[in-house]
Motif scaffolding. Sequence first.
Motif, PDB file in Angstrom:
ATOM      1  N   LYS A 105      12.917 -37.128   9.872  1.00 21.57           N
ATOM      2  CA  LYS A 105      13.881 -36.419   9.035  1.00 21.57           C
ATOM      3  C   LYS A 105      13.864 -35.037   8.951  1.00 21.57           C
ATOM      4  O   LYS A 105      12.606 -34.274   9.328  1.00 21.57           O
ATOM      5  CB  LYS A 105      13.756 -37.030   7.682  1.00 21.57           C
ATOM      6  CG  LYS A 105      14.154 -38.276   7.194  1.00 21.57           C
ATOM      7  CD  LYS A 105      13.941 -38.583   5.667  1.00 21.57           C
ATOM      8  CE  LYS A 105      14.556 -40.000   5.544  1.00 21.57           C
ATOM      9  NZ  LYS A 105      14.368 -40.343   4.044  1.00 21.57           N
ATOM     10  N   LYS A 106      14.987 -34.316   9.115  1.00 16.00           N
ATOM     11  CA  LYS A 106      15.025 -32.767   9.166  1.00 16.00           C
ATOM     12  C   LYS A 106      14.459 -32.064   7.903  1.00 16.00           C
ATOM     13  O   LYS A 106      13.629 -30.947   8.225  1.00 16.00           O
ATOM     14  CB  LYS A 106      16.434 -32.292   9.737  1.00 16.00           C
ATOM     15  CG  LYS A 106      16.986 -32.786  10.993  1.00 16.00           C
ATOM     16  CD  LYS A 106      18.195 -32.343  11.437  1.00 16.00           C
ATOM     17  CE  LYS A 106      18.489 -32.908  12.650  1.00 16.00           C
ATOM     18  NZ  LYS A 106      19.832 -32.405  13.278  1.00 16.00           N
ATOM     19  N   GLY A 135       9.826 -39.341   8.689  1.00 20.46           N
ATOM     20  CA  GLY A 135      10.795 -40.248   9.288  1.00 20.46           C
ATOM     21  C   GLY A 135      10.962 -41.726   9.065  1.00 20.46           C
ATOM     22  O   GLY A 135      10.201 -41.937   8.049  1.00 20.46           O
ATOM     23  N   ASP A 136      11.933 -42.188   9.585  1.00 20.78           N
ATOM     24  CA  ASP A 136      12.077 -43.597   9.284  1.00 20.78           C
ATOM     25  C   ASP A 136      11.667 -44.338  10.862  1.00 20.78           C
ATOM     26  O   ASP A 136      11.961 -43.596  11.850  1.00 20.78           O
ATOM     27  CB  ASP A 136      13.600 -43.793   8.960  1.00 20.78           C
ATOM     28  CG  ASP A 136      14.213 -43.198   7.792  1.00 20.78           C
ATOM     29  OD1 ASP A 136      13.329 -43.067   7.121  1.00 20.78           O
ATOM     30  OD2 ASP A 136      15.163 -42.717   7.739  1.00 20.78           O
TER      31      ASP A 136
END
Length: 511
Positions: free
Chosen positions: A500-501, A506-507
């Motif tokens: 994720k930014k 993250g995923d």
Amino acid sequence: MSLQFTGVAELMKTIRDISEEAFKEDVQLTGEIRNAREGYGKLYMEVVETVKSFYGKSFNYQVSCQIENAQYNLDNLGIDHPSEMEGQEYMVRGFLRFRVTQNRYVIELIEILPSGKGAIEQRRKHILSKLEKEGLYPVKQIESLKELENPPLKIAIMGSPNTRGISDLFHNIYKSYILPDFTLYPVSVESTESAGQIIEAIKKANEKNYDLIVIVRGGGGQGGLLYLEDEELARTVINLKIPVLVGIGHTEDKSLLDLVATISRETPTAAGSEIANTINYFVDSVDELTDRIKESYSELFSEVVESLQKAFSDVSDYGIDRYVSDYHKQLDYFRRPFLSIDRRLEKEKNNIDKKERNLFVNIEELFYGIRSNYKTALKTSRKLSFKLEKEISKYYEAVQARPFDFDRLISQKHKGFHNIINKLESNFDRIVKDKHRRLASSKSTALLLNPFNIIKGMAIVSDTGNNRIKSIDEINKGDMMKVTLKDGSLLSQVKEKHRKKNNHKGDLKKN
């Protein structure tokens, strides 16, 4: 085409009808009070706002307001005369009406609350003064939840769902070794209904056996705090027997709710950390208690052995060394169970570290074993004492004629021996019974702490070695991972990783 009216009266009535149609709901606004006055049992005022134009010129916008029961509302605001409202900021709520005969708009108020800092402080002092006269204030507050007798393992949480405050609270509670059993009571914390909803939630929670009630608010403006400056809410919190923790997200000063709660923290984050730290403190205390019991038990045993050895040394001059030697061998046999206790304590402590969820169960089994060995050893010790007493009595007549007062010596040592045995029995029974009672209570609570029953839709992700995965950096593409749900588990393979930014988390794309 122009709108045709028969006259001014028809125009005014049309404006009234349009206004009533457009403003069916009540309106709410904040502004400075001017020209406040009382008359015919009503309270009249002008709510004013000064706005600067683009060219720097100031314009005053104002609307007339009135409210029934003037004296009641003055008392509720904590003021004696309407003139005290002059220049102060208040929030007003009511229905907008157009007066045809007066050719003006008026807000018929249903509620008026202080909004500016000065007005809020004045009303708060008035409420606290009333509570103090009734003996309800000041309340007894604590610095930390560690001052409570037991850890907060059953909690009632009151706040607005899906807000930053609730999220921050849960995020920090999850840092505790043992997750508490909590129930969320959804309430509004930034509306005119806030106080009433919180009071109803508190009444429902008070009917259940909660260890702690938590009221949180986060992510809202500072002005939203005025809805919690409520006298009835303060009385409800004061009269509770359940401790109340408040974290309503402000740092400038204390609110009325902060002053009457058992303990307050500035933010929901701090409130969650307080709960987690308190639970971890009580869990760590169990390990410390185990070490203290072990140390105390060893000291008592050493005293018994030392006393027996001294008694054997005193009677050796009278020719019963061989009997004492036999009893010393039996005492060595008697000592073995105590030595095995040390090894068993160490073994059980290692099992506690490996099986954190079964902490209290393992400790309970340990104390049952200690108590059983202790009773066996104590029974053996009493048999030895009786046998020693019987053998010594056989030699009593043989040494009676000697000038040494053997009778007094034997009596003193025999009495000292029994005192030590009784001390050992009394102290250890007291320790075991007290800790067994506490651990039995904590056991029933800990068994209910299942994260899958607390939060719906929750899953635990771990690698094939059952190590929990907290970040995408802990697993690589192509690795296998285990996803545990409430009703079973899934074995998945990582195909892709997406970070994720916004928060660098993250995923994982699973197969």
